[in-house]
Motif scaffolding. Structure first.
Motif, PDB file in Angstrom:
ATOM      1  N   TYR A 115       0.821  -1.211   0.000  1.00  0.00           N
ATOM      2  CA  TYR A 115       0.000   0.000   0.000  1.00  0.00           C
ATOM      3  C   TYR A 115       0.861   1.269   0.000  1.00  0.00           C
ATOM      4  O   TYR A 115       0.554   2.235  -0.686  1.00  0.00           O
ATOM      5  CB  TYR A 115      -0.941   0.014   1.203  1.00  0.00           C
ATOM      6  N   TYR A 116       1.936   1.264   0.778  1.00  0.00           N
ATOM      7  CA  TYR A 116       2.814   2.439   0.803  1.00  0.00           C
ATOM      8  C   TYR A 116       3.636   2.510  -0.480  1.00  0.00           C
ATOM      9  O   TYR A 116       3.850   3.593  -1.025  1.00  0.00           O
ATOM     10  CB  TYR A 116       3.712   2.418   2.048  1.00  0.00           C
ATOM     11  N   LEU A 117       4.068   1.341  -0.968  1.00  0.00           N
ATOM     12  CA  LEU A 117       4.845   1.324  -2.218  1.00  0.00           C
ATOM     13  C   LEU A 117       4.020   1.875  -3.382  1.00  0.00           C
ATOM     14  O   LEU A 117       4.558   2.495  -4.295  1.00  0.00           O
ATOM     15  CB  LEU A 117       5.316  -0.098  -2.544  1.00  0.00           C
ATOM     16  N   ALA A 118       2.710   1.665  -3.339  1.00  0.00           N
ATOM     17  CA  ALA A 118       1.844   2.175  -4.409  1.00  0.00           C
ATOM     18  C   ALA A 118       1.913   3.698  -4.476  1.00  0.00           C
ATOM     19  O   ALA A 118       1.782   4.297  -5.552  1.00  0.00           O
ATOM     20  CB  ALA A 118       0.414   1.716  -4.191  1.00  0.00           C
ATOM     21  N   LYS A 119       2.149   4.342  -3.336  1.00  0.00           N
ATOM     22  CA  LYS A 119       2.272   5.807  -3.326  1.00  0.00           C
ATOM     23  C   LYS A 119       3.584   6.239  -3.975  1.00  0.00           C
ATOM     24  O   LYS A 119       3.656   7.281  -4.631  1.00  0.00           O
ATOM     25  CB  LYS A 119       2.162   6.331  -1.895  1.00  0.00           C
ATOM     26  N   PHE A 120       4.623   5.421  -3.787  1.00  0.00           N
ATOM     27  CA  PHE A 120       5.899   5.671  -4.469  1.00  0.00           C
ATOM     28  C   PHE A 120       5.708   5.521  -5.983  1.00  0.00           C
ATOM     29  O   PHE A 120       6.118   6.381  -6.760  1.00  0.00           O
ATOM     30  CB  PHE A 120       6.964   4.689  -3.941  1.00  0.00           C
ATOM     31  N   ALA A 121       5.040   4.433  -6.378  1.00  0.00           N
ATOM     32  CA  ALA A 121       4.797   4.205  -7.812  1.00  0.00           C
ATOM     33  C   ALA A 121       3.973   5.339  -8.412  1.00  0.00           C
ATOM     34  O   ALA A 121       4.166   5.719  -9.572  1.00  0.00           O
ATOM     35  CB  ALA A 121       4.087   2.866  -8.001  1.00  0.00           C
ATOM     36  N   GLY A 148       3.520   7.899 -12.034  1.00  0.00           N
ATOM     37  CA  GLY A 148       2.320   7.649 -12.830  1.00  0.00           C
ATOM     38  C   GLY A 148       2.127   6.184 -13.182  1.00  0.00           C
ATOM     39  O   GLY A 148       1.412   5.852 -14.125  1.00  0.00           O
ATOM     40  N   LEU A 149       2.756   5.299 -12.398  1.00  0.00           N
ATOM     41  CA  LEU A 149       2.600   3.867 -12.680  1.00  0.00           C
ATOM     42  C   LEU A 149       1.310   3.359 -12.046  1.00  0.00           C
ATOM     43  O   LEU A 149       1.000   3.699 -10.911  1.00  0.00           O
ATOM     44  CB  LEU A 149       3.783   3.086 -12.092  1.00  0.00           C
ATOM     45  N   ASP A 150       0.562   2.542 -12.768  1.00  0.00           N
ATOM     46  CA  ASP A 150      -0.643   1.972 -12.190  1.00  0.00           C
ATOM     47  C   ASP A 150      -0.387   0.511 -11.789  1.00  0.00           C
ATOM     48  O   ASP A 150       0.726   0.005 -11.913  1.00  0.00           O
ATOM     49  CB  ASP A 150      -1.841   2.129 -13.128  1.00  0.00           C
ATOM     50  N   MET A 151      -1.434  -0.156 -11.319  1.00  0.00           N
ATOM     51  CA  MET A 151      -1.263  -1.495 -10.772  1.00  0.00           C
ATOM     52  C   MET A 151      -0.906  -2.529 -11.836  1.00  0.00           C
ATOM     53  O   MET A 151      -0.314  -3.565 -11.511  1.00  0.00           O
ATOM     54  CB  MET A 151      -2.538  -1.915 -10.031  1.00  0.00           C
ATOM     55  N   GLU A 153      -4.212  10.675  -1.752  1.00  0.00           N
ATOM     56  CA  GLU A 153      -3.617   9.380  -1.409  1.00  0.00           C
ATOM     57  C   GLU A 153      -2.331   9.125  -2.197  1.00  0.00           C
ATOM     58  O   GLU A 153      -1.731   8.061  -2.082  1.00  0.00           O
ATOM     59  CB  GLU A 153      -4.608   8.241  -1.685  1.00  0.00           C
ATOM     60  N   GLY A 154      -1.974  10.070  -3.073  1.00  0.00           N
ATOM     61  CA  GLY A 154      -0.695   9.949  -3.760  1.00  0.00           C
ATOM     62  C   GLY A 154      -0.751   9.343  -5.143  1.00  0.00           C
ATOM     63  O   GLY A 154       0.267   9.238  -5.806  1.00  0.00           O
ATOM     64  N   TRP A 155      -1.929   8.913  -5.584  1.00  0.00           N
ATOM     65  CA  TRP A 155      -1.955   8.302  -6.922  1.00  0.00           C
ATOM     66  C   TRP A 155      -2.957   8.950  -7.848  1.00  0.00           C
ATOM     67  O   TRP A 155      -3.449   8.323  -8.789  1.00  0.00           O
ATOM     68  CB  TRP A 155      -2.132   6.797  -6.856  1.00  0.00           C
TER      69      TRP A 155
END
Lengths: 117, 277
Positions: free
Chosen positions: A80-86, A90-93, B84-86
């Motif tokens: 979840y925190y790494l997703a904020k780095f990504a 502009g990287l998505d899942m 939320e950062g995204w």
């Protein structure tokens, strides 16, 4: 760790448990800070200084430098925190999924669609 | 006395928020997902709840690893969304219901649930996206968020989350207020974002889970959290929110509507509307 119990192995999966939470605290704290746009900009302005401010260890710094999700998880990162780095890049899942499974984004998407058939 | 009028369980992935923002509801990729919702909106328009109790999991907006509550109950006059950062848009605040919040807290602690209570609480996409799906544009109900930890293991067991839901159901039924309450459970179904197994989806399990949630909710409570991770993925465990919402209905239920579609983002999406039989 003083636990004598065998850890449950789930292939390709690292449950974010106490071991990971201890290992990854600094890295996750930095990534949590990326909820703030000002912090995301500060990271982009001076990545070295930003990582140093959060006290990342060498493994974590290298994983951040490589933008490598599997390395980040090995270094204690939580999804979840790494997703904020990504999100900074502009990287998505599907980008992240493709990177971790070593396929193209189109191939990863096709695999998801196939799971529904 | 207050009354629980039903439960809605739905997936909550952030990409849904982006799709709503870009008006992609009729896009071929999104249509099979969004087309599940009109029957639920029609039902809500008919039964007119006053309050929604929302079981959801925070993804690192309100809570960080410095303090990670297992169960956290909101007790705020309103709940703010935030960056939320995204890149999904930040939504206006949601109204709280302090009387119900504190009634739930009294009742749940009285039933030996050791809670964290939050007089300030940011709510992330897992709370806002379902409300956007059920009431597009503006949310007419007051809300009480109940956050269950799915970030840091050990997580509360499926059985424990189901019991929490039952305790919430009993508390609402005993609340001396003329209020109609809908219970939401958000998250799941099977998906895994992290690791070499990223992209894992288990259609067979999800469909059995949805069927059993209505007819035999104890079925899923027999699995340990690590069993559920193995069967549904690291984020698939969010199905414990569905169990909590189902628990709040207490008795037998009828499924009025359901939808299941793969994929949205990396997720098998599910939707159920249940009412006491």
């Amino acid at each position: 760790m003083n636990t004598t119990r065998q850890k449950r192995e789930i292939p390709g999966t690292v449950p974010f448990d106490g071991t990971q939470a201890r290992k990854g605290y600094a890295l996750n704290k930095m990534c949590f800070s990326f909820n703030s746009a000002a912090n995301r900009e500060e990271f982009l302005r001076d990545e070295d200084a930003y990582c140093a401010q959060y006290g990342l260890n060498e493994e974590q710094r290298e994983a951040i430098r490589n933008r490598n999700v599997l390395q980040l998880i090995a270094a204690g990162g939580n999804a979840y925190y790494l997703a904020k780095f990504a999100g900074i890049f502009g990287l998505d899942m599907q980008d992240i999924g493709a990177q971790q499974t070593g396929v193209s984004k189109d191939e990863f998407r096709a695999k998801l669609v196939k799971a529904g058939e | 006395m207050a009354k629980i009028i039903g439960a809605v369980t739905t997936s909550h992935v952030p990409a849904i928020g982006g799709a709503i923002h870009r008006k992609k509801q009729q896009d071929p990729y999104w249509k099979p997902f969004f087309d599940g919702f009109p029957p639920v909106r029609d039902w809500l328009a008919k039964v007119k709840p006053d309050i929604a109790i929302v079981f959801y999991n925070d993804h690192g907006l309100n809570f960080f690893l410095d303090k990670m509550p297992t169960f956290a109950v909101g007790a705020a006059p309103e709940y703010q969304n935030a960056d939320e950062g995204w890149g999904i848009p930040t939504l206006p605040p949601y109204k709280g219901d302090l009387d119900l919040s504190w009634h739930l807290i009294e009742s749940l602690v009285g039933e030996e649930f050791d809670l964290t209570t939050c007089q300030e609480m940011l709510v992330d996409h897992a709370f806002t996206v379902p409300l956007e799906l059920l009431w597009p544009g503006s949310c007419p109900v007051r809300t009480v968020p109940i956050c269950i930890n799915t970030v840091q293991f050990p997580l509360p067991s499926a059985a424990r989350c189901y019991k929490l839901g039952q305790a919430v159901g009993r508390a609402v039924e005993a609340w001396d207020a003329d209020a109609r309450v809908v219970v939401l459970g958000t998250g799941g179904l099977s998906h895994q974002l992290d690791g070499q197994r990223a992209g894992f989806i288990n259609k067979e399990f999800d469909q059995m889970f949805m069927e059993k949630l209505a007819s035999d909710p104890l079925w899923a409570t027999r699995y340990s959290i690590l069993d559920l991770v193995e069967l549904t993925g690291t984020q698939g465990v969010e199905l414990v929110m569905w169990l909590a919402a189902r628990g709040a209905l207490l008795g037998d239920v009828t499924t009025l509507h359901s939808n299941y579609h793969i994929p949205i983002s990396n997720t098998a999406s599910g939707l159920m509307l249940m009412e006491n039989a």
